[in-house]
Motif scaffolding. Sequence first.
Motif, mmCIF file in Angstrom:
data_model
loop_
_atom_site.group_PDB
_atom_site.id
_atom_site.type_symbol
_atom_site.label_atom_id
_atom_site.label_comp_id
_atom_site.label_asym_id
_atom_site.label_seq_id
_atom_site.Cartn_x
_atom_site.Cartn_y
_atom_site.Cartn_z
ATOM 1 N N VAL A 5 -59.461 -81.110 -47.513
ATOM 2 C CA VAL A 5 -60.862 -80.780 -47.291
ATOM 3 C C VAL A 5 -60.903 -79.507 -46.452
ATOM 4 N N PHE A 6 -61.575 -78.478 -46.965
ATOM 5 C CA PHE A 6 -61.712 -77.218 -46.257
ATOM 6 C C PHE A 6 -63.194 -76.915 -46.032
ATOM 7 N N PRO A 7 -63.705 -77.039 -44.810
ATOM 8 C CA PRO A 7 -65.046 -76.495 -44.571
ATOM 9 C C PRO A 7 -65.001 -75.001 -44.879
ATOM 10 N N THR A 8 -66.088 -74.464 -45.417
ATOM 11 C CA THR A 8 -66.122 -73.049 -45.768
ATOM 12 C C THR A 8 -67.186 -72.331 -44.948
ATOM 13 N N ILE A 9 -66.892 -71.084 -44.592
ATOM 14 C CA ILE A 9 -67.750 -70.314 -43.714
ATOM 15 C C ILE A 9 -67.910 -68.923 -44.299
ATOM 16 N N SER A 10 -69.125 -68.397 -44.263
ATOM 17 C CA SER A 10 -69.384 -67.022 -44.668
ATOM 18 C C SER A 10 -69.791 -66.225 -43.440
ATOM 19 N N PHE A 11 -69.223 -65.037 -43.318
ATOM 20 C CA PHE A 11 -69.507 -64.175 -42.181
ATOM 21 C C PHE A 11 -70.122 -62.857 -42.634
ATOM 22 N N ALA A 12 -71.129 -62.384 -41.902
ATOM 23 C CA ALA A 12 -71.654 -61.040 -42.130
ATOM 24 C C ALA A 12 -70.645 -60.021 -41.618
ATOM 25 N N ASP A 13 -69.973 -60.344 -40.520
ATOM 26 C CA ASP A 13 -68.935 -59.489 -39.951
ATOM 27 C C ASP A 13 -67.638 -60.300 -39.938
ATOM 28 N N PRO A 14 -66.873 -60.268 -41.037
ATOM 29 C CA PRO A 14 -65.708 -61.135 -41.138
ATOM 30 C C PRO A 14 -64.609 -60.840 -40.116
ATOM 31 N N ARG A 15 -64.473 -59.611 -39.692
ATOM 32 C CA ARG A 15 -63.455 -59.316 -38.668
ATOM 33 C C ARG A 15 -63.814 -60.009 -37.356
ATOM 34 N N LYS A 16 -65.067 -59.954 -36.982
ATOM 35 C CA LYS A 16 -65.528 -60.633 -35.771
ATOM 36 C C LYS A 16 -65.417 -62.149 -35.948
ATOM 37 N N GLY A 17 -65.709 -62.643 -37.147
ATOM 38 C CA GLY A 17 -65.584 -64.070 -37.428
ATOM 39 C C GLY A 17 -64.149 -64.551 -37.286
ATOM 40 N N LEU A 18 -63.204 -63.799 -37.851
ATOM 41 C CA LEU A 18 -61.792 -64.160 -37.719
ATOM 42 C C LEU A 18 -61.348 -64.095 -36.260
ATOM 43 N N ASP A 19 -61.808 -63.080 -35.533
ATOM 44 C CA ASP A 19 -61.458 -62.972 -34.115
ATOM 45 C C ASP A 19 -61.913 -64.205 -33.345
ATOM 46 N N PHE A 20 -63.112 -64.702 -33.653
ATOM 47 C CA PHE A 20 -63.622 -65.906 -32.989
ATOM 48 C C PHE A 20 -62.735 -67.103 -33.309
ATOM 49 N N LEU A 21 -62.432 -67.292 -34.590
ATOM 50 C CA LEU A 21 -61.620 -68.441 -34.992
ATOM 51 C C LEU A 21 -60.233 -68.406 -34.352
ATOM 52 N N ILE A 22 -59.636 -67.244 -34.296
ATOM 53 C CA ILE A 22 -58.327 -67.103 -33.657
ATOM 54 C C ILE A 22 -58.436 -67.393 -32.158
ATOM 55 N N ALA A 23 -59.505 -66.909 -31.518
ATOM 56 C CA ALA A 23 -59.689 -67.106 -30.083
ATOM 57 C C ALA A 23 -59.771 -68.587 -29.700
ATOM 58 N N VAL A 24 -60.384 -69.414 -30.557
ATOM 59 C CA VAL A 24 -60.516 -70.838 -30.221
ATOM 60 C C VAL A 24 -59.326 -71.669 -30.662
ATOM 61 N N GLY A 25 -58.353 -71.049 -31.368
ATOM 62 C CA GLY A 25 -57.121 -71.768 -31.670
ATOM 63 C C GLY A 25 -56.687 -71.850 -33.117
ATOM 64 N N PHE A 26 -57.459 -71.299 -34.051
ATOM 65 C CA PHE A 26 -57.032 -71.300 -35.455
ATOM 66 C C PHE A 26 -55.938 -70.265 -35.671
ATOM 67 N N THR A 27 -55.116 -70.476 -36.699
ATOM 68 C CA THR A 27 -54.075 -69.541 -37.091
ATOM 69 C C THR A 27 -54.352 -69.073 -38.517
ATOM 70 N N VAL A 28 -54.313 -67.766 -38.722
ATOM 71 C CA VAL A 28 -54.545 -67.214 -40.062
ATOM 72 C C VAL A 28 -53.355 -67.554 -40.948
ATOM 73 N N THR A 29 -53.631 -68.247 -42.036
ATOM 74 C CA THR A 29 -52.621 -68.587 -43.040
ATOM 75 C C THR A 29 -52.632 -67.555 -44.157
ATOM 76 N N ALA A 30 -53.829 -67.081 -44.500
ATOM 77 C CA ALA A 30 -53.978 -66.064 -45.546
ATOM 78 C C ALA A 30 -55.256 -65.288 -45.292
ATOM 79 N N ALA A 31 -55.238 -63.997 -45.597
ATOM 80 C CA ALA A 31 -56.437 -63.157 -45.513
ATOM 81 C C ALA A 31 -56.334 -62.099 -46.607
ATOM 82 N N HIS A 32 -57.296 -62.102 -47.516
ATOM 83 C CA HIS A 32 -57.305 -61.178 -48.643
ATOM 84 C C HIS A 32 -58.549 -60.295 -48.548
ATOM 85 N N TRP A 33 -58.317 -59.037 -48.191
ATOM 86 C CA TRP A 33 -59.400 -58.070 -48.042
ATOM 87 C C TRP A 33 -59.586 -57.301 -49.345
ATOM 88 N N SER A 34 -60.811 -56.925 -49.640
ATOM 89 C CA SER A 34 -61.125 -56.170 -50.841
ATOM 90 C C SER A 34 -60.441 -54.805 -50.797
#
Length: 133
Positions: A5-34
């Motif tokens: 189960v993966f909750p999904t999130i959309s960000f207007a500013d995805p770099r800031k969104g990823l920074d927030f997630l990393i700051a609270v303890g998430f680890t980036v497994t994959a990131a695919h930029w256009s």
Amino acid sequence: MTTTVFPTISFADPRKGLDFLIAVGFTVTAAHWSTADPSVLEHAELSWPGGGAVMCGSAAREATGSYERRVGAASSYCVVAADAAVDEVHAKALAAGATTLMPPEDQDYGGRSVSVRDPEGNLWSFGTYAGEQ
């Protein structure tokens, strides 16, 4: 353990969104930029310590049909290992731009929890309650 189960999130500013997630303890497994627009995050996966994960991307990606990517519409609960960790992740979330919705407190049903709103409006709760065993 396989995440199913993966909750999904959309960000207007995805770099800031990823920074927030990393700051609270998430680890980036994959990131695919256009490749056409490097400000657009096509797809990312981030894992939570001890299990679980979220998927996210840019709200700016092209919508198809009635599929809508709304910013600030996600709500997720993340289990932390100890009561002290609730207070620690709260401090990290505030430092990353979150606002407190419910301060850290012990719950009648067990555990300790806190709820914050991230810079884009998503609701995040962190607590030691891991569900009925």
